[in-house]
Scaffold this motif. Structure first.
Motif, PDB file in Angstrom:
ATOM      1  N   MET A   8       0.824  -1.193   0.070  1.00 29.40           N
ATOM      2  CA  MET A   8       0.121  -0.166  -0.006  1.00 29.40           C
ATOM      3  C   MET A   8       0.951   1.217  -0.137  1.00 29.40           C
ATOM      4  SD  MET A   8      -3.060  -1.203   2.509  1.00 29.40           S
ATOM      5  CE  MET A   8      -3.789   0.588   2.830  1.00 29.40           C
ATOM      6  N   GLU A   9       2.119   1.088   0.536  1.00 35.12           N
ATOM      7  CA  GLU A   9       3.080   2.334   0.477  1.00 35.12           C
ATOM      8  C   GLU A   9       4.258   2.335  -0.179  1.00 35.12           C
ATOM      9  OE1 GLU A   9       3.377   3.386   4.652  1.00 35.12           O
ATOM     10  OE2 GLU A   9       1.199   3.106   5.108  1.00 35.12           O
ATOM     11  N   MET A  10       4.506   0.901  -0.614  1.00 35.54           N
ATOM     12  CA  MET A  10       5.894   0.602  -1.324  1.00 35.54           C
ATOM     13  C   MET A  10       5.640  -0.194  -2.841  1.00 35.54           C
ATOM     14  SD  MET A  10       8.380  -0.167   1.849  1.00 35.54           S
ATOM     15  CE  MET A  10       7.108  -0.812   2.893  1.00 35.54           C
ATOM     16  N   LYS A  13       9.831   9.278   3.980  1.00 33.66           N
ATOM     17  CA  LYS A  13       8.898   9.748   4.952  1.00 33.66           C
ATOM     18  C   LYS A  13       7.464   9.531   4.584  1.00 33.66           C
ATOM     19  CE  LYS A  13      11.938  13.758   5.553  1.00 33.66           C
ATOM     20  NZ  LYS A  13      12.078  15.378   5.537  1.00 33.66           N
ATOM     21  N   ILE A  14       7.086   8.999   3.374  1.00 35.02           N
ATOM     22  CA  ILE A  14       5.960   8.631   3.003  1.00 35.02           C
ATOM     23  C   ILE A  14       5.334   7.417   3.365  1.00 35.02           C
ATOM     24  CG2 ILE A  14       5.681  10.114   1.002  1.00 35.02           C
ATOM     25  CD1 ILE A  14       6.123   7.470  -0.625  1.00 35.02           C
ATOM     26  N   ILE A  15       6.397   6.664   4.075  1.00 31.44           N
ATOM     27  CA  ILE A  15       6.138   5.126   4.489  1.00 31.44           C
ATOM     28  C   ILE A  15       5.806   5.122   6.046  1.00 31.44           C
ATOM     29  CG2 ILE A  15       6.924   2.761   4.738  1.00 31.44           C
ATOM     30  CD1 ILE A  15       8.912   3.604   2.258  1.00 31.44           C
ATOM     31  N   SER A  16       4.596   4.569   6.358  1.00 30.66           N
ATOM     32  CA  SER A  16       4.288   4.911   7.691  1.00 30.66           C
ATOM     33  C   SER A  16       4.610   3.601   8.654  1.00 30.66           C
ATOM     34  CB  SER A  16       2.769   5.001   7.825  1.00 30.66           C
ATOM     35  OG  SER A  16       2.450   3.652   7.462  1.00 30.66           O
ATOM     36  N   PHE A  17       4.276   3.546   9.846  1.00 32.46           N
ATOM     37  CA  PHE A  17       4.722   2.314  10.850  1.00 32.46           C
ATOM     38  C   PHE A  17       4.092   1.217  10.253  1.00 32.46           C
ATOM     39  CE2 PHE A  17       3.730  -0.408  14.157  1.00 32.46           C
ATOM     40  CZ  PHE A  17       4.869  -0.685  14.653  1.00 32.46           C
ATOM     41  N   LYS A  18       3.011   1.262   9.654  1.00 34.01           N
ATOM     42  CA  LYS A  18       2.082  -0.015   9.155  1.00 34.01           C
ATOM     43  C   LYS A  18       3.108  -0.652   7.918  1.00 34.01           C
ATOM     44  CE  LYS A  18      -2.393   0.823  10.797  1.00 34.01           C
ATOM     45  NZ  LYS A  18      -3.937   1.113  10.325  1.00 34.01           N
ATOM     46  N   TRP A  34       6.315  -0.479   7.364  1.00 33.99           N
ATOM     47  CA  TRP A  34       7.424  -0.969   7.859  1.00 33.99           C
ATOM     48  C   TRP A  34       7.206  -2.280   8.534  1.00 33.99           C
ATOM     49  CZ3 TRP A  34      11.391   0.412   5.062  1.00 33.99           C
ATOM     50  CH2 TRP A  34      11.591   1.554   4.763  1.00 33.99           C
ATOM     51  N   PHE A  35       6.063  -2.204   9.306  1.00 35.41           N
ATOM     52  CA  PHE A  35       5.847  -3.463  10.046  1.00 35.41           C
ATOM     53  C   PHE A  35       5.350  -4.479   9.136  1.00 35.41           C
ATOM     54  CE2 PHE A  35       2.361  -6.168  11.521  1.00 35.41           C
ATOM     55  CZ  PHE A  35       3.220  -6.699  12.939  1.00 35.41           C
ATOM     56  N   GLY A  36       4.563  -4.166   8.148  1.00 31.86           N
ATOM     57  CA  GLY A  36       4.510  -5.469   7.047  1.00 31.86           C
ATOM     58  C   GLY A  36       5.553  -5.786   6.601  1.00 31.86           C
ATOM     59  N   LEU A  37       6.620  -4.956   6.050  1.00 30.25           N
ATOM     60  CA  LEU A  37       7.770  -5.473   5.361  1.00 30.25           C
ATOM     61  C   LEU A  37       8.817  -6.088   6.323  1.00 30.25           C
ATOM     62  CD1 LEU A  37       9.824  -5.262   2.966  1.00 30.25           C
ATOM     63  CD2 LEU A  37      10.519  -3.431   3.766  1.00 30.25           C
ATOM     64  N   GLY A  38       8.444  -5.770   7.550  1.00 34.44           N
ATOM     65  CA  GLY A  38       9.302  -6.676   8.522  1.00 34.44           C
ATOM     66  C   GLY A  38       8.850  -7.848   8.890  1.00 34.44           C
ATOM     67  N   TYR A  39       7.323  -7.906   8.938  1.00 35.05           N
ATOM     68  CA  TYR A  39       6.960  -9.532   9.350  1.00 35.05           C
ATOM     69  C   TYR A  39       7.063 -10.249   8.012  1.00 35.05           C
ATOM     70  CZ  TYR A  39       3.569 -12.797  10.494  1.00 35.05           C
ATOM     71  OH  TYR A  39       3.187 -14.164  10.951  1.00 35.05           O
ATOM     72  N   ILE A  40       6.947  -9.838   6.815  1.00 33.55           N
ATOM     73  CA  ILE A  40       7.284 -10.920   5.796  1.00 33.55           C
ATOM     74  C   ILE A  40       8.548 -11.186   5.806  1.00 33.55           C
ATOM     75  CG2 ILE A  40       5.143 -10.472   4.607  1.00 33.55           C
ATOM     76  CD1 ILE A  40       6.730  -8.354   2.892  1.00 33.55           C
ATOM     77  N   SER A  41       9.569 -10.098   6.118  1.00 34.05           N
ATOM     78  CA  SER A  41      11.008 -10.582   5.821  1.00 34.05           C
ATOM     79  C   SER A  41      11.541 -11.572   6.986  1.00 34.05           C
ATOM     80  CB  SER A  41      11.810  -9.111   6.106  1.00 34.05           C
ATOM     81  OG  SER A  41      11.576  -8.249   4.915  1.00 34.05           O
ATOM     82  N   LEU A  42      11.035 -11.499   8.030  1.00 33.57           N
ATOM     83  CA  LEU A  42      11.528 -12.140   9.177  1.00 33.57           C
ATOM     84  C   LEU A  42      10.891 -13.540   9.235  1.00 33.57           C
ATOM     85  CD1 LEU A  42      11.982  -9.471  12.134  1.00 33.57           C
ATOM     86  CD2 LEU A  42      13.772 -10.615  10.443  1.00 33.57           C
TER      87      LEU A  42
END
Length: 294
Positions: free
Chosen positions: A37-39, A211-216, A218-226
């Motif tokens: 949604m943001e990347m 800056k346009i990327i919110s915590f949500k 980054w959270f989504g990217l972090g979850y699928i990465s780890l």
């Protein structure tokens, strides 16, 4: 008698590890939706592979793992194509056209795809009745897609079908290789094979404005990465190797159930009675496939 008990314990452990893997994978589509949604989908695919690849490299160095044999390299490439690149990229692209709840229903076809490649690549031979239950679960999923009007988003649905096929190949190939190389080692080496190209692409597709990327996001990217790209595979490949590709692979029929719940909670997406009905239907097929898997 002891041998039989050991075999049963191993199968039970396979189902437990497989269930943990499915539980972790269930958050993949909602988390991917948050990220795309943001990347861009391409960057999300690359970034998750790079993050997981660096983690995998660190773990391999820490444990001083030996390199795979030459004859294992082709299987690792198939795992990389199916699980590191193919499924993440195609599913991310699909989420530009369909909701995560809609895409999750397609995951009900993963057990059948995994079972087919388990026979083709893993040499397993389930009972003929096994295919009846497995196909029945998949037909429920396909029927639901057509009932919703598959022409409304043909691109998204085709992308999800291709993603499922590649993922099934990667699952079966990785499970077969896990018996000799080890579960976490398989996904680690597959990630490392992909890492050089992914690192180059990472800088090419890096977002211009963070800056346009919110915590949500980054959270989504972090979850699928780890969890989706590394930790989940540790349990999943170990479970498939212990309990059998065709048998434990049917646990994926539970994934839409958990995924729909997460989509409704995290993304506030509407979960229709049709979705729930299809999910319940495919879950009921687990009992039948488990009984006739061997």
């Amino acid at each position: 008698m002891i041998k039989n008990k050991t075999s049963k314990d191993q199968i039970a452990s396979g189902w437990i590890n497989g269930f943990i893997g499915v539980l972790l994978f269930s958050g993949s589509m909602p988390a991917t939706k948050l990220a795309v949604m943001e990347m861009s989908p391409i960057f999300v695919t690359i970034a998750r592979a790079v993050i997981a690849g660096i983690l995998a490299l660190s773990v391999l160095v820490l444990y001083n793992e030996k390199r795979p044999e030459k004859e294992q390299f082709f299987s690792l490439v198939l795992v990389a194509v199916g699980c590191v690149i193919g499924f993440p990229l195609l599913s991310s692209l699909a989420l530009q056209y369909v909701s995560s709840a809609h895409s999750i229903v397609f995951l009900g076809m993963l057990p059948l795809a995994t079972a087919i490649f388990g026979v083709l690549r893993g040499g397993e031979k389930p009972h003929p009745i096994f295919w009846l239950f497995s196909v029945a679960g998949s037909l429920l999923v396909i029927g639901y897609a057509f009932a919703q009007g598959i022409s409304a988003s043909p691109i998204g649905d085709v992308l999800m079908l291709l993603a499922v096929a590649l993922c099934g190949l990667g699952y079966a190939e990785g499970a077969k290789l896990s018996k000799t190389l080890g579960g976490w080692q398989v996904i680690s080496w597959a990630l490392i094979i992909s890492l050089p190209a992914m690192l180059l692409l990472f800088f090419i597709y890096f977002p211009d404005d963070l800056k346009i990327i919110s915590f949500k996001g980054w959270f989504g990217l972090g979850y699928i990465s780890l969890f989706s790209m590394f930790i989940g595979f540790i349990f999943w490949y170990k479970g498939l190797a212990q309990g059998g590709i065709t048998s434990v692979g049917q646990l994926q029929l539970l994934q839409p159930f958990f995924g729909l719940a997460l989509a409704a909670y995290l993304l506030h997406e509407q979960v229709s009675f049709g979705m729930l009905g299809v999910t319940i239907g495919v879950i009921l097929c687990v009992a039948g496939t488990k009984k006739f898997a061997k």
